[in-house]
Structure formats: C-alpha cells, structure tokens
Design a protein around this motif. Sequence first.
Motif, PDB file in Angstrom:
ATOM      1  N   GLU A 287      -0.663  -0.568   8.398  1.00 30.08           N
ATOM      2  CA  GLU A 287      -1.540   0.552   8.051  1.00 30.08           C
ATOM      3  C   GLU A 287      -0.870   1.492   7.054  1.00 30.08           C
ATOM      4  OE1 GLU A 287      -2.790   2.346  11.700  1.00 30.08           O
ATOM      5  OE2 GLU A 287      -4.190   0.711  12.169  1.00 30.08           O
ATOM      6  N   VAL A 288       0.428   1.690   7.197  1.00 32.93           N
ATOM      7  CA  VAL A 288       1.148   2.552   6.251  1.00 32.93           C
ATOM      8  C   VAL A 288       1.053   1.978   4.836  1.00 32.93           C
ATOM      9  CG1 VAL A 288       3.398   3.453   5.574  1.00 32.93           C
ATOM     10  CG2 VAL A 288       2.738   3.464   7.981  1.00 32.93           C
ATOM     11  N   VAL A 289       1.328   0.687   4.698  1.00 35.63           N
ATOM     12  CA  VAL A 289       1.286   0.053   3.375  1.00 35.63           C
ATOM     13  C   VAL A 289      -0.115   0.150   2.781  1.00 35.63           C
ATOM     14  CG1 VAL A 289       1.485  -2.144   2.153  1.00 35.63           C
ATOM     15  CG2 VAL A 289       3.208  -1.499   3.848  1.00 35.63           C
ATOM     16  N   GLU A 290      -1.105  -0.110   3.600  1.00 36.54           N
ATOM     17  CA  GLU A 290      -2.479  -0.127   3.089  1.00 36.54           C
ATOM     18  C   GLU A 290      -2.967   1.257   2.684  1.00 36.54           C
ATOM     19  OE1 GLU A 290      -6.987  -1.597   4.425  1.00 36.54           O
ATOM     20  OE2 GLU A 290      -5.257  -2.037   5.698  1.00 36.54           O
ATOM     21  N   HIS A 291      -2.680   2.261   3.510  1.00 34.30           N
ATOM     22  CA  HIS A 291      -3.297   3.576   3.309  1.00 34.30           C
ATOM     23  C   HIS A 291      -2.392   4.615   2.643  1.00 34.30           C
ATOM     24  CE1 HIS A 291      -6.746   2.270   5.582  1.00 34.30           C
ATOM     25  NE2 HIS A 291      -5.990   1.976   6.633  1.00 34.30           N
ATOM     26  N   MET A 292      -1.075   4.520   2.819  1.00 29.94           N
ATOM     27  CA  MET A 292      -0.211   5.595   2.347  1.00 29.94           C
ATOM     28  C   MET A 292       0.532   5.284   1.052  1.00 29.94           C
ATOM     29  SD  MET A 292       1.411   7.171   5.878  1.00 29.94           S
ATOM     30  CE  MET A 292       1.951   8.670   5.042  1.00 29.94           C
TER      31      MET A 292
ATOM     32  N   PRO B  53      -0.433   1.620  -5.264  1.00 28.18           N
ATOM     33  CA  PRO B  53      -0.054   0.433  -6.042  1.00 28.18           C
ATOM     34  C   PRO B  53       1.033   0.784  -7.066  1.00 28.18           C
ATOM     35  CG  PRO B  53      -2.437   0.550  -5.823  1.00 28.18           C
ATOM     36  CD  PRO B  53      -1.899   1.850  -5.289  1.00 28.18           C
ATOM     37  N   ASN B  54       1.934  -0.167  -7.301  1.00 25.68           N
ATOM     38  CA  ASN B  54       2.991  -0.013  -8.307  1.00 25.68           C
ATOM     39  C   ASN B  54       3.872   1.215  -8.076  1.00 25.68           C
ATOM     40  OD1 ASN B  54       2.041  -2.289  -9.989  1.00 25.68           O
ATOM     41  ND2 ASN B  54       0.273  -0.963 -10.324  1.00 25.68           N
ATOM     42  N   SER B  55       4.184   1.486  -6.806  1.00 33.12           N
ATOM     43  CA  SER B  55       4.969   2.688  -6.494  1.00 33.12           C
ATOM     44  C   SER B  55       6.378   2.386  -5.987  1.00 33.12           C
ATOM     45  CB  SER B  55       4.243   3.531  -5.437  1.00 33.12           C
ATOM     46  OG  SER B  55       4.070   2.799  -4.233  1.00 33.12           O
ATOM     47  N   LEU B  56       6.677   1.113  -5.676  1.00 33.15           N
ATOM     48  CA  LEU B  56       7.955   0.776  -5.058  1.00 33.15           C
ATOM     49  C   LEU B  56       8.833  -0.052  -5.992  1.00 33.15           C
ATOM     50  CD1 LEU B  56       6.671  -0.300  -1.524  1.00 33.15           C
ATOM     51  CD2 LEU B  56       7.725   1.889  -2.124  1.00 33.15           C
ATOM     52  N   ASP B  57      10.145   0.153  -5.863  1.00 36.94           N
ATOM     53  CA  ASP B  57      11.124  -0.598  -6.651  1.00 36.94           C
ATOM     54  C   ASP B  57      11.763  -1.732  -5.852  1.00 36.94           C
ATOM     55  OD1 ASP B  57      11.593   1.159  -9.307  1.00 36.94           O
ATOM     56  OD2 ASP B  57      11.238   2.474  -7.592  1.00 36.94           O
TER      57      ASP B  57
ATOM     58  N   ALA C  37      -1.530 -12.786   3.275  1.00 36.73           N
ATOM     59  CA  ALA C  37      -2.302 -11.555   3.066  1.00 36.73           C
ATOM     60  C   ALA C  37      -1.409 -10.325   3.104  1.00 36.73           C
ATOM     61  CB  ALA C  37      -3.408 -11.453   4.123  1.00 36.73           C
ATOM     62  N   PHE C  38      -0.478 -10.283   4.071  1.00 31.08           N
ATOM     63  CA  PHE C  38       0.403  -9.121   4.155  1.00 31.08           C
ATOM     64  C   PHE C  38       1.334  -9.059   2.951  1.00 31.08           C
ATOM     65  CE2 PHE C  38       4.473  -7.208   5.476  1.00 31.08           C
ATOM     66  CZ  PHE C  38       4.012  -5.911   5.652  1.00 31.08           C
ATOM     67  N   LEU C  39       1.873 -10.205   2.551  1.00 33.09           N
ATOM     68  CA  LEU C  39       2.752 -10.211   1.386  1.00 33.09           C
ATOM     69  C   LEU C  39       2.009  -9.738   0.143  1.00 33.09           C
ATOM     70  CD1 LEU C  39       5.510 -10.884   0.146  1.00 33.09           C
ATOM     71  CD2 LEU C  39       4.611 -13.177  -0.337  1.00 33.09           C
ATOM     72  N   ALA C  40       0.763 -10.148  -0.006  1.00 31.18           N
ATOM     73  CA  ALA C  40      -0.028  -9.711  -1.163  1.00 31.18           C
ATOM     74  C   ALA C  40      -0.149  -8.191  -1.192  1.00 31.18           C
ATOM     75  CB  ALA C  40      -1.410 -10.358  -1.129  1.00 31.18           C
ATOM     76  N   HIS C  41      -0.301  -7.581  -0.010  1.00 26.51           N
ATOM     77  CA  HIS C  41      -0.363  -6.129   0.062  1.00 26.51           C
ATOM     78  C   HIS C  41       0.953  -5.511  -0.397  1.00 26.51           C
ATOM     79  CE1 HIS C  41      -4.108  -5.492   2.587  1.00 26.51           C
ATOM     80  NE2 HIS C  41      -4.090  -4.418   1.824  1.00 26.51           N
ATOM     81  N   ILE C  42       2.061  -6.071   0.081  1.00 28.09           N
ATOM     82  CA  ILE C  42       3.369  -5.556  -0.309  1.00 28.09           C
ATOM     83  C   ILE C  42       3.565  -5.677  -1.816  1.00 28.09           C
ATOM     84  CG2 ILE C  42       5.861  -5.991  -0.192  1.00 28.09           C
ATOM     85  CD1 ILE C  42       4.884  -4.563   2.250  1.00 28.09           C
ATOM     86  N   VAL C  43       3.271  -6.848  -2.359  1.00 26.06           N
ATOM     87  CA  VAL C  43       3.486  -7.095  -3.787  1.00 26.06           C
ATOM     88  C   VAL C  43       2.644  -6.151  -4.631  1.00 26.06           C
ATOM     89  CG1 VAL C  43       3.226  -8.806  -5.628  1.00 26.06           C
ATOM     90  CG2 VAL C  43       4.204  -9.485  -3.432  1.00 26.06           C
TER      91      VAL C  43
END
Length: 225
Positions: free
Chosen positions: A113-118, A121-125, A149-155
């Motif tokens: 939920e943190v990754v999805e909502h907080m 996109p393109n904010s992490l190094d 699906a989860f990896l796609a969210h992370i990427v």
Amino acid sequence: MDNPQHRHIRSFVLRQGHFSDAQTRAMEAGMPRWGIEYKAERLDLDAAFGRSAPKVLEIGFGMGGATSEIAAARPDTDFLGIEVHGPGVGNLFKLIEEKRLENIRVIRHDAVEVVEHMLAPNSLDGFHLYFPDPWPKKRHHKRRLVQPAFLAHIVSRLKPGAYVHMATDWEDYAVQMLEVLSANPDLRNTAETYAERPSWRPLTKFEQRGLNLGHGVWDLLFIKK
C-alpha cells in the motif's frame, strides 16, 4: 467479506513479538522523530528527509542492523525503510540514535500500500529487499512478495538508471526472483545470472552462520533501463 478482486499480496505476516524496554522507549521516542505515518497520498520525500539526495527504499528491514550499517556507510543517500514488526522498528530507532544517523525514515505499514499510494513514479534511486519470507512450502509460494505485478509497481517508482538489489538464502526463491526480474522489460541484469554481494550490503551474523554451515546466499542486482 473482502472482494477477492481487491486482495493483494501483503509484504508481511504480522508477528507481534516481544518489545524489550529499550525497544519500547526507542519506539516512543523515535516515531515522532524518524517515523512517517501512512497516508493514502503522495509523500514528498525531500521534505520527509529535509534535503534533496538520492532515495533508496528498503522493504522488510527486520531488526534494522544491516539498514543502519548501510545508512552509516552512505551518508549522502537517504533510506526509507518499511517494516511492520514492532520490535524491529523500535530496534532500528535505537540504532539510529546510537549511530546518530540522519538519513533514515521509517513507515510501519504494509509495503504494498505504501508503494502504491505514497511513492510517486520515478522518485527512487534504488530498492533493497534482503532475505524476505521465503514461504518454503510450494502451496504458499503465491504469498511470496516477489511476483511480476508487485515488481512492476516497484520499477514504476524507480528513476531510469536506478537499481534493484535483492538477496535470499533460499535457492528456490532465488530462482523465482531471477525469473521475475529477468522477465521485466524495463530491467537489465548486471550479471549473467546472480551477482556478487555488493560492498554496501553487510554480511549479517545469521548469514555468516549459514555460510559457515555451507548454505548458499544469492544476490541479484538489476538496473532500470
């Protein structure tokens, strides 16, 4: 009853554990200083850390030992850790205080939920996932966090050129991680298969004990194209 269409793989199994007195005090003192409350809205990472610097996400930092070592060795990088295990969060706060670290923030909530909502996109190094729950029984493999699906969210939250670093001591899970990472079209492997342990990931006592017993550890290091 929950709508099955709305269910997702959780990043954890909630085990309450026992808080030591030191961890309890650290939790009470640390959350206002280094904790970030979950909100279903975008988080301004630079504002959360009070500066503009590379940002790395870690999911499931356990007791926080490796996280604090990495943050101490890389003071020019900010680390956002997500963990639901209360004693682990309290222990990391204690380590932050002891090491006088300024570059760690913690969210105690479900990482999906943190990754999805907080996270924008393109904010992490970078992204770290070290020794996640392997769910060793085959019928439980669907509960593993590393799924397409989860990896796609992370990427999607990574900047171009950002890295993904995972490690596991379960060979079967290492195979799955390699398959899932290799199948993502936005990632490229830095090695032919598994990578050498990067210098920034410290060897944990648990890991060293396993290596002494002949157990394997597999690192995977991919870059976003």
